[in-house]
Each structure stands twice: as C-alpha cells, then as structure tokens.
Enzyme design. Structure first.
Site, PDB file in Angstrom:
ATOM      1  N   GLY A   1     -17.121 -45.293  25.716  1.00  0.00           N
ATOM      2  CA  GLY A   1     -17.145 -43.838  25.809  1.00  0.00           C
ATOM      3  C   GLY A   1     -16.816 -43.384  27.218  1.00  0.00           C
ATOM      4  O   GLY A   1     -16.128 -44.081  27.963  1.00  0.00           O
ATOM      5  N   SER A   2     -17.348 -42.228  27.577  1.00  0.00           N
ATOM      6  CA  SER A   2     -16.992 -41.630  28.863  1.00  0.00           C
ATOM      7  C   SER A   2     -17.756 -42.288  30.009  1.00  0.00           C
ATOM      8  O   SER A   2     -18.795 -42.943  29.804  1.00  0.00           O
ATOM      9  CB  SER A   2     -17.344 -40.140  28.847  1.00  0.00           C
ATOM     10  OG  SER A   2     -18.742 -39.994  28.724  1.00  0.00           O
TER      11      SER A   2
ATOM     12  N   GLY B   1     -21.645 -43.750  30.337  1.00  0.00           N
ATOM     13  CA  GLY B   1     -21.954 -45.063  30.913  1.00  0.00           C
ATOM     14  C   GLY B   1     -22.940 -44.967  32.061  1.00  0.00           C
ATOM     15  O   GLY B   1     -23.807 -45.831  32.245  1.00  0.00           O
TER      16      GLY B   1
ATOM     17  N   GLU C   1     -17.481 -50.032  28.346  1.00  0.00           N
ATOM     18  CA  GLU C   1     -16.043 -49.840  28.156  1.00  0.00           C
ATOM     19  C   GLU C   1     -15.815 -48.342  28.322  1.00  0.00           C
ATOM     20  O   GLU C   1     -15.878 -47.597  27.362  1.00  0.00           O
ATOM     21  CB  GLU C   1     -15.736 -50.281  26.718  1.00  0.00           C
ATOM     22  CG  GLU C   1     -14.343 -50.695  26.468  1.00  0.00           C
ATOM     23  CD  GLU C   1     -13.959 -51.869  27.312  1.00  0.00           C
ATOM     24  OE1 GLU C   1     -13.228 -51.613  28.273  1.00  0.00           O
ATOM     25  OE2 GLU C   1     -14.399 -52.999  27.034  1.00  0.00           O
TER      26      GLU C   1
ATOM     27  N   CYS D   1      -8.104 -44.997  25.465  1.00  0.00           N
ATOM     28  CA  CYS D   1      -8.587 -45.226  26.827  1.00  0.00           C
ATOM     29  C   CYS D   1      -7.503 -45.926  27.641  1.00  0.00           C
ATOM     30  O   CYS D   1      -7.507 -45.874  28.864  1.00  0.00           O
ATOM     31  CB  CYS D   1      -9.904 -45.984  26.843  1.00  0.00           C
ATOM     32  SG  CYS D   1      -9.849 -47.506  25.955  1.00  0.00           S
TER      33      CYS D   1
END
Ligand code: UN1
Length: 518
Positions: A253-254, A258, A275, A309
């Site tokens: 995610g963003s 994170g 990630e 991404c």
C-alpha cells in the site's frame, strides 16, 4: 479539463449488466452459494462493492464480524499444517493452481469489473497467480538449508528452516489478487497459515479467490482455515497488525500506511514485509534503440492507467534525443484507446475513483505552476458517465525534479527531465524517497552496467520498462518502498525462521574458539 474530440464514441455498460457479469462469475466458479450469503443490494449494511467502469456501487458485501475468530482459526490450524510435509503442502497450492487455470477468464472478468483493468492485463494478473503457484509447488521440494563446516571434530553445523506461524497479508486495490497469491502460495508451502485482508475497494475478487482456496483445501484434505479472509475496513486491518499471533505481516500500500504499520508490528517484535510506493524512472541514452524504448515506455507509463506501483513516472532523457522521444510518446499516446476496459481494443481503462482523479488534476496543476509543460491529461467520457473517471495519460516536460515529481501520484503522469551526463541521470534516478523500480534504455554495455551499479532501486532493468516483473525474481524495493521482497528467488526465507544447529556426534566435549573450561 476539456473532452478530447478524438475520443471514440463509446457506450459504457450499465450497472445492471455489470452486476449480472459479477453474479455469472460466482456461478461459473461454483461459489454462487457462498457469495449469495455475503452479497446484498447496494446501499445495505457492509462494504460497498463498486466498479470504476461506471462509478456505481454494485453490491454491498457483508464484513467479517469476528476477525479474532478468523485469526484464531488460522492459529489453531498452524500446528497441523506445519507438521504436514512441505511437498504435501505443495499439493494444496498445486490444486489452487489448477482451479485458477480453469477459471482464468472468469476471474479476469471480475478483476476488470472491480478495478477497471483491460482484459489482457486482467488475464495477466490471473496468470501471475498461476505462475507463483507453480513456483511455490516446486519450492515445496526445495526449502534448502545449508551445511557449514564446523571448526570442531565430530561436529556438524547446519541451518534448518521452520514455519513462522500465521502470516497476515494486506493487499492494495491495484493488484487485488496477484499480490495475495504471491504471499499465500509461498507462505502455505513454507508451512504458515494465512489471513488476508484485501483492499476495501476489492471485496468481490477477494471473495472469489478465497472461495477457490477453500475449495482447493477441501479437495486435497487440508484444513480450510489455512487460508482465512477478513473483509472490512481499517479497524479490521489494525487487528491483524496488532495481533501477537500474526508472526509476519506482509502489507502492500501507501508509504503512509507503511509508516503506521511498520513500527506497530516492530513494537511487538513481529516481522514485517513492506511493499510501499514507487516513483520509478527510466533513463534513455543517446545509444538507445528508440523504437524499442518508446514501446516499453508507453506501456510502463500508461498501462493500467498509471496505477501500478511499478508504473513509469519519470523519464530522464539525454538532451540530444529528448525532442524526438517526447514527440514519439505523445503521438503514441494519441492512439491509445481510452474507455470501457472490457471492450476489445481499449488500452486505457478508468482511474479507480474520483479521489484518484482529483489527485491527478492537482499534480498536473502543481507541475504547471513549477514551470512544467503539460501535454494530455484531459478527462474523457464525462458526458457519458459523470461518476467514472477516464483520463488521457499525460506527459509533462519539467524544467527540474521539483517536489511534485518526487511525489508518487497514482495516475498516468509521466514527467520528463533531460540530462547531459550519465552520472547526473543516475543521480536524478536516485533523488526521490522511493526505491522500487528503474530502467535504462541503451545498447551501450558500459552505460547499462554503470546503471546496474548506480541505481538504488530493488528492480534495475535494461531495455525493459519498469513494470511487468516476472514472478521468478524477488519483487520489492528500497528506501520508502519498505525493503520487503516477495514472490520468487529466495523471498521464501522471509516466511520462515532459520535455526542454526550444531550437532556433536564425537563423544568429546570440545568448546568453540578453543576455550578450556575445567
Ligand atoms: C504492484 O503494482 O503492486 O511488476 C505489483 C509488475 C507486476 C506487479 C506489480 N508484476 O508490474
């Protein structure tokens, strides 16, 4: 932003048609019963399941009411699963692989409805699940440990690998099912049990894949609790983050997400695999094969409507070829058909939602204010459907790498910068907080090798775009991307714990380092 007069006349499917398509998928994959138990009319209680094709809510999906119970089930299944030999665990993943292959088209159709991927890319996403399952089946017979020469006579020193426990998997909307499969296929053969919390935006694909995983478990006699599903919002995700029974949390995610998740898991000494965002660049040198480069760049920047991404967001072109490269990209962009992603010939589907569109508009305004020249980026089909957000991919010539260029905007914006010297280009590549993917286009071996040494990203490609990685390699990136690695290569080691074993079969008791004690 104005309508592009070149946009092809189009018709978008109606919400009813899309609803029928979704129900047909559940029917085809044999999950109509379990889906019916969770799907309600739009506007009901639960998660709204929508489609970016029209912006409509198609169903309401019942949330998991007892997340603790799902995590408990996975924790209870763990001792049985870890005691199952790894190749037998592989049989479960092998069966899942067969089911995914059987229902490839149906699942891809669901990905298209739920996230707006064009058919070929949706099929590619399902293929990625099939590929990683195949990889994991092979891996189930290759969880190798090393033996190491002991310094003591009659001693053996070796490493053995052991399952961790429950693995929590949090996934994002843009790869609603492949990233679950990367984690789940590998974690299951490693002997872990898995609890999946998909994006709130993609409960339908999650229900479908979960139903297939449960069926695969039944078919091979494995406990179905090895693959759990949590449907819900942030509070449900937070339970997975904070639960001490979750040994590894793998979250996609963003960077913002994170930053919250990483320290919380670390505070309880859990393991994380992050990630997060990317801000991927490609360098085009004077020695590049421009035909090849332009084709790769257009897919990497405009494919998936800029919502990977790994999407190419920055182009760093040598000043001597910049004019030509930009012109060729712009003219290729003009030929991309934008619209209903399920229609043959469409290459650019919709943005996921209005917020993504507003972010794109805001970024383009900022870039223009910074002295950028914006080409493209108009909204399409607004006259046909106000609640769906179709856009033309944008190219923005920038005078410098300003703050907006260093920010990841999840939309098809390609910033173009020029350079004179390769070291300067590599420094620009590295001068952003994120470190996921990077590429160089050159036929000069020396330039290619200098880039492989110089790029600080987790993925460093030569004559290939930044996106579309194969599952055989370890996937992930450095810096604000989070440092995690998943899918192929030896990424499995994150899903297991290593024990170093020293075995004395000598009948003597020599101490290491020659220590004498009594
Ligand atoms: C992602 O965008 O989160 O390399 C994953 C790629 C795909 C995976 C992307 N195989 O573009």
């Amino acid at each position: 932003m104005t309508e592009n007069p070149n946009a092809p006349a189009a018709r978008l499917p109606t919400a009813d048609e899309l609803r029928t398509r979704v129900l047909r998928v559940f029917d085809v994959i044999g999950a109509a019963g379990s889906a019916a138990a969770r799907l309600g009319e739009p506007g009901g209680q639960g998660l709204p399941a929508g489609t970016p094709i029209t912006g409509d809510v198609l169903f309401t999906v019942a949330q998991t009411d007892d997340a603790d119970c799902v995590i408990s089930d996975a924790a209870q299944a763990f001792p049985v699963w870890r005691a199952t030999p790894a190749p037998v665990r592989g049989a479960l993943v092998g069966r899942l692989c067969e089911l995914l292959r059987t229902y490839r088209n149906a699942l891809a159709g669901l990905v298209t409805v739920e996230v707006g991927k064009i058919t070929s890319e949706a099929l590619g996403e399902v293929q990625e699940m099939i590929d990683v399952c195949q990889f994991a089946v092979g891996l189930s017979r290759q969880l190798y440990g090393r033996t190491i020469a002991s310094e003591r006579p009659g001693h053996r020193l070796l490493e053995t690998w052991h399952p961790l426990g429950v693995v929590g998997v949090i996934t994002a909307f843009n790869f609603p099912v492949a990233v679950w499969a990367w984690n789940t296929a590998v974690a299951l053969v490693c002997g872990d049990t898995v609890v999946w919390k998909p994006s709130e935006l993609t409960p339908l694909t999650a229900l479908a894949c979960h139903a297939l995983a449960v069926r695969a478990a039944h078919d091979v006699g494995a406990p179905p609790q090895v693959a759990g599903l949590l449907l819900g919002g942030r509070d449900v995700g937070a339970q997975l983050v904070d639960d001490p029974r979750v040994a590894l949390l793998s979250a996609t995610g963003s960077v913002r997400m994170g930053r919250q998740v990483g320290p919380r898991v670390a505070a309880r000494f859990g393991r994380v695999l992050l990630e997060l965002g990317g801000n991927n660049a490609a360098i085009v040198t004077p020695a590049a094969d421009l035909d090849l480069a332009v084709r790769a760049i257009v897919f990497a920047a405009a494919g998936t409507c800029g919502q990977r991404c790994t999407t190419l967001r920055r182009l760093i072109v040598h000043h001597s070829v910049a004019e030509e490269v930009v012109q060729r990209i712009v003219s290729a962009y003009r030929q991309l058909r934008i619209g209903d992603p399920s229609q043959q010939g469409t290459l650019v589907g919709p943005l996921i939602h209005e917020r993504a569109y507003r972010d794109m508009v805001g970024a383009l305004q900022q870039a223009a204010a910074d002295g950028g020249e914006v080409i493209g980026g108009e909204r399409h089909l607004a006259g046909l459907c106000e609640s769906a957000y179709y856009v033309a991919p944008a190219v923005v010539r920038m005078p410098a790498q300003t703050a907006i260029v260093a920010t990841e905007t999840f939309a098809p914006i390609l910033y173009v910068l020029t350079y004179h010297d390769l070291d300067e280009a590599i420094a620009l590549n590295n001068a952003v907080p994120q470190g996921l993917s990077s590429a160089i286009f050159t036929t000069d071996l020396r330039e290619a090798e200098r880039f492989i040494d110089g790029s600080d990203c987790g993925i460093v490609n030569v004559n290939i775009g930044t996106s579309g990685a194969e599952i055989g390699g370890a996937f992930g990136g450095e810096k604000h991307t989070g440092g995690g690695r998943e899918a192929g290569s030896d990424a499995w080691k994150t899903y297991m714990r290593r024990a170093t074993n020293t075995i004395n079969y000598s009948g003597e008791m020599p101490l290491a380092q020659g220590v004498q004690f009594g």
